[in-house]
Design a protein around this motif. Structure first.
Motif: not given
Ligand code: SF4
Length: 305
Positions: A34-43, A185-188, A193-198, A208-212
């Protein structure tokens, strides 16, 4: 945010949108994801949190999030997300919210909600092409209530309700979601974290739906040392048991393939939930079957022959 892919861990955003000091267990792989995901999604996000371990993260007046947070029952987080998205759209339409101040809508669930109780409401949201993000932290059981088996529990894993090991495999949530052909749609993995971030950078371009789905080590449920979380998350990928992949409108591509697959046993033997496969005596047949299931997966993509 630039559209250039991130090449190194040094290039990940420095901003933190999830602060430390939460009631989650030490070494929680879900929290690291979640920490990595929220870095990418912002606040600028509204988090719609299905009941589960992360229900405990935000307890008024304390919150580890910079963003807003809404709590729902297990089955209905995507329905809650629809309400939030509709409200934001109406505010924009009436001129009461500047489109530039729009918020992303994020559903956050464990595997109990994602694979089981919330599956129908998620299917409905994908079908309606709801514009939202969805993150499942998959610890492969109902962690918040003591580690009972869920639809995500893998073959042979011991849980409170499968004390001698589950005798059938986990659901393939990726394929269930992929049959809906969502835009992204992705697995992470928190160990990549670099794969996750990209993947989040790429997902941003789709409406639309963006699923992880993230496989997330869970020290109390997996009976592992909290300091081994990163190592286990990495072993899951490096043994091939957790494939890193993405799908754009139904077309699947692996984003990382280990150069040489480690034996799956290296991952299993580190975890108390699989200790019955090694003592009092080795269960060769079960160990062989798990390795075969992993091999079969990769063979269908021509990676292993
Ligand atoms: S039980 Fe597992 S998933 Fe839940 S907070 Fe603890 S480590 Fe994380």
């Amino acid at each position: 945010m630039s559209t250039e892919p991130i090449k190194s861990i040094k290039d990940l955003p420095l901003d933190e949108n999830l602060f430390p000091g939460t009631p989650a267990c030490a070494g929680c792989g879900g929290l690291l994801t979640l920490r990595h995901c929220l870095k990418m999604l912002g606040d600028k996000v509204v988090i719609v949190n299905a009941a589960g371990c992360f229900t405990l993260l935000s307890i008024y007046p304390f919150t580890p999030f910079k963003s807003s947070w809404l709590y729902t029952a297990m089955a209905c987080a995507p329905a809650g997300a629809q309400g939030v998205r509709d409200a934001l759209d109406i505010l924009i339409e009436k001129g009461k919210l500047n489109p530039g101040d729009d918020l992303k809508v994020l559903v956050l669930t464990g595997d109990g909600a994602a694979y089981d109780m919330g599956l129908s409401s998620t299917s409905g949201a994908i079908y309606r092409n709801l514009d939202f993000y969805y993150i499942c932290y998959d610890n492969e059981a109902y962690g918040n209530t003591g580690f009972q088996q869920s639809g995500a529990t893998p073959f042979a894993s011991r849980t409170k309700t499968t004390p001698i090991g589950k005798d059938f495999p986990k659901k393939d949530l990726f394929e269930i979601w992929n049959s809906h052909k969502p835009p992204y749609l992705a697995t992470i993995s928190p160990a990549y974290p670099v794969d996750l971030a990209n993947k989040f950078k790429k997902a941003e371009q789709y409406k639309g739906p963006k699923l992880f789905i993230s496989l997330t080590p869970c020290p109390p449920g997996w009976s592992t040392d909290p300091s081994h979380t990163f190592k286990l998350a990495k072993l899951a990928v490096d043994t091939g048991i957790w494939a890193l992949k993405e799908s754009v409108s139904g077309e699947v591509k692996h984003t990382f393939v280990p150069g040489k697959f480690k034996p799956v046993e290296e991952y299993l033997k580190e975890q108390g939930r699989f200790s019955h496969l090694f003592k009092p005596e080795r269960k060769e047949e079960t160990l062989g079957k798990i390795q075969e299931m992993v091999n079969e997966y990769w063979k269908q993509y021509g990676v292993l022959l």
